[in-house]
Scaffold this motif. Structure first.
Motif, mmCIF file in Angstrom:
data_model
loop_
_atom_site.group_PDB
_atom_site.id
_atom_site.type_symbol
_atom_site.label_atom_id
_atom_site.label_comp_id
_atom_site.label_asym_id
_atom_site.label_seq_id
_atom_site.Cartn_x
_atom_site.Cartn_y
_atom_site.Cartn_z
ATOM 1 N N PHE A 14 -0.442 -52.168 -21.390
ATOM 2 C CA PHE A 14 0.437 -51.116 -21.919
ATOM 3 C C PHE A 14 1.239 -50.590 -20.740
ATOM 4 O O PHE A 14 0.673 -49.990 -19.832
ATOM 5 N N HIS A 17 -0.438 -50.236 -17.393
ATOM 6 C CA HIS A 17 -1.895 -50.068 -17.501
ATOM 7 C C HIS A 17 -2.498 -51.274 -18.232
ATOM 8 O O HIS A 17 -2.064 -51.597 -19.342
ATOM 9 N N ALA A 19 -5.184 -52.483 -20.327
ATOM 10 C CA ALA A 19 -6.278 -51.948 -21.154
ATOM 11 C C ALA A 19 -7.371 -52.984 -21.346
ATOM 12 O O ALA A 19 -8.552 -52.650 -21.412
ATOM 13 N N PRO A 38 -17.727 -47.592 -22.231
ATOM 14 C CA PRO A 38 -17.378 -46.183 -22.331
ATOM 15 C C PRO A 38 -16.057 -45.975 -23.070
ATOM 16 O O PRO A 38 -15.303 -46.931 -23.257
ATOM 17 N N ASN A 39 -15.793 -44.736 -23.470
ATOM 18 C CA ASN A 39 -14.512 -44.448 -24.117
ATOM 19 C C ASN A 39 -13.379 -44.890 -23.215
ATOM 20 O O ASN A 39 -13.411 -44.662 -22.014
ATOM 21 N N GLY A 40 -12.397 -45.554 -23.829
ATOM 22 C CA GLY A 40 -11.226 -45.965 -23.060
ATOM 23 C C GLY A 40 -11.394 -47.278 -22.315
ATOM 24 O O GLY A 40 -10.505 -47.697 -21.581
ATOM 25 N N THR A 45 -8.866 -51.854 -28.552
ATOM 26 C CA THR A 45 -7.703 -52.710 -28.305
ATOM 27 C C THR A 45 -8.097 -54.184 -28.452
ATOM 28 O O THR A 45 -7.368 -54.972 -29.056
HETATM 29 N N1 LIG Z 1 -0.921 -47.928 -28.012
HETATM 30 C C1 LIG Z 1 -1.279 -47.639 -26.765
HETATM 31 N N2 LIG Z 1 -0.371 -47.321 -25.818
HETATM 32 C C2 LIG Z 1 -0.737 -47.062 -24.543
HETATM 33 N N3 LIG Z 1 -2.016 -47.069 -24.106
HETATM 34 C C3 LIG Z 1 -2.975 -47.366 -25.012
HETATM 35 C C4 LIG Z 1 -2.660 -47.658 -26.383
HETATM 36 N N4 LIG Z 1 -3.830 -47.939 -27.024
HETATM 37 C C5 LIG Z 1 -4.806 -47.804 -26.113
HETATM 38 N N5 LIG Z 1 -4.306 -47.466 -24.910
HETATM 39 C C6 LIG Z 1 -5.077 -47.264 -23.657
HETATM 40 O O1 LIG Z 1 -5.838 -48.420 -23.432
HETATM 41 C C7 LIG Z 1 -7.126 -48.087 -22.918
HETATM 42 C C8 LIG Z 1 -8.192 -48.670 -23.805
HETATM 43 O O2 LIG Z 1 -8.204 -47.971 -25.038
HETATM 44 P P1 LIG Z 1 -9.158 -48.368 -26.248
HETATM 45 O O3 LIG Z 1 -8.893 -47.431 -27.376
HETATM 46 O O4 LIG Z 1 -9.044 -49.818 -26.511
HETATM 47 O O5 LIG Z 1 -10.577 -48.084 -25.622
HETATM 48 P P2 LIG Z 1 -11.973 -47.937 -26.342
HETATM 49 O O6 LIG Z 1 -12.974 -48.579 -25.457
HETATM 50 O O7 LIG Z 1 -11.899 -48.418 -27.748
HETATM 51 O O8 LIG Z 1 -12.212 -46.404 -26.310
HETATM 52 P P3 LIG Z 1 -12.482 -45.390 -27.511
HETATM 53 O O9 LIG Z 1 -13.905 -45.608 -27.880
HETATM 54 O O10 LIG Z 1 -12.226 -44.066 -26.875
HETATM 55 O O11 LIG Z 1 -11.484 -45.755 -28.587
HETATM 56 C C9 LIG Z 1 -7.157 -46.570 -22.825
HETATM 57 O O12 LIG Z 1 -6.837 -46.222 -21.497
HETATM 58 C C10 LIG Z 1 -6.089 -46.137 -23.788
HETATM 59 O O13 LIG Z 1 -5.540 -44.913 -23.377
#
Ligand SMILES: Nc1ncnc2c1ncn2[C@@H]1O[C@H](COP(=O)(O)OP(=O)(O)OP(=O)(O)O)[C@@H](O)[C@H]1O
Length: 299
Positions: A14, A17, A19, A38-40, A45
């Motif tokens: 993204f 970044h 992801a 962990p979260n994020g 994705t």
């Molecule tokens: N559409 C987007 N645009 C920009 N950044 C994004 C987008 N979707 C996710 N991210 C970023 O990508 C990273 C991974 O997010 P993701 O939601 O996949 O994590 P996760 O492990 O599922 O966490 P959670 O349990 O909090 O949903 C994070 O830093 C998030 O901010």
């Protein structure tokens, strides 16, 4: 064992970044695959890319042994039921009415709907408004919606999020039963405990990278149990050994292999420290994670 999902170098960027970073996922058929991080860390994705909801920046996805492409997606994706983020369903409709929407969209037969209600044990509540459902019932309705088309695989993003222990247990036993029937279940969570009790195979993400993938037993092989050296004067022994933690019965050390343990014992004996006993302490899964993530306490 057949592999239902295989990715190579799966990446999502993204802006600047990353992801999801070069992920090589291997999800075997008929297991509960716990996708932990962990979260994020990139779980949602990744799941969205597997479901064709987000386009990867790079990498390949094979589903059921076939490459996912714009041409094959219409053939492959109906074999996967999914629930991503919040459980679906209109609150002002009953569970049954919500399922009728799914039925007509997917052109399913009524018995498929009834079976899905029965599988998630919602039959007796199907005529209640969804806004009056508990969170656990909403999650189960979401799983029923994903199951109605009788998929070969379920992809569920944090289906136990926010549930109380009995709700978690219900979802857990449901997913284990589904895997027993041959349905592959990929389930994400940021909570180690929840996943550990249901998953046979674990994939652990940290900052978009896979830091471990395999069975629980393989995960334990990554760890070296702590060594406890029992001595009458723990404080003095602790001062002699860098990195030692003083415990009531002596000192404790992490990550010592056999040779280092032997060397340490010799060093302490040469320093006139009395040693009553040297033993290894079985680590918890939490400890193994800590070792794996450099004790940064990621989970
Ligand atoms: N559409 C987007 N645009 C920009 N950044 C994004 C987008 N979707 C996710 N991210 C970023 O990508 C990273 C991974 O997010 P993701 O939601 O996949 O994590 P996760 O492990 O599922 O966490 P959670 O349990 O909090 O949903 C994070 O830093 C998030 O901010």
């Amino acid at each position: 064992m057949n592999t239902v999902i295989a990715t190579r170098g799966l990446t999502k960027q993204f802006k600047n970044h990353t992801a999801v970073d070069s992920l090589d996922l291997q999800v075997p058929q008929g297991v509960v695959y716990g996708f932990l991080g962990p979260n994020g860390s990139g779980k949602s994705t990744t799941m969205k890319m597997l479901l064709g909801l987000t386009q990867p920046t790079a990498g390949e996805i094979d589903l059921f042994g076939q490459r996912l492409t714009p041409t094959t997606r219409a053939e492959l994706l109906p074999s996967i039921g999914s629930m991503i983020e919040a459980p679906p369903g209109y609150g002002h409709l009953t569970g049954w009415e919500n399922m009728q929407i799914v039925r007509s969209m997917l052109e399913l037969a009524e018995p498929q709907i009834e079976r899905a209600f029965a599988t998630v044990r919602l039959t007796e509540h199907k005529h209640k408004l969804v806004r009056n459902y508990s969170l656990g019932m909403k999650q189960r309705l979401g799983i029923a919606m994903a199951l109605a088309r009788e998929p070969a695989m379920l992809v569920l993003d944090e289906p136990t999020n926010g549930l109380d222990p009995s709700g978690i247990e219900e979802i857990r036993s449901l997913l284990v039963d589904l895997a027993g029937e041959g349905i592959t279940v990929m389930v994400s969570s940021h909570l180690l405990d929840e996943i550990d009790k249901m998953a046979t195979v674990l994939g652990i993400l940290s900052s978009g990278k896979m830091i471990f993938q395999g069975t629980r037993d393989q995960l334990f092989q990554h760890s070296i149990p702590d060594v406890v050296i029992e001595t009458p004067d723990p404080e003095s022994a602790g001062r002699l050994v860098e990195g030692a933690t003083v415990v009531p019965e002596g000192i404790s050390l992490s990550g010592l292999d056999k040779d280092k343990t032997a060397g340490l014992v010799k060093y302490l004996v040469d320093a006139d420290v009395s040693i009553y006993q040297v033993r290894r302490v079985q680590q918890s899964l939490e400890d193994v994670f800590m070792d794996l993530t450099g004790r940064s306490g990621l989970l």
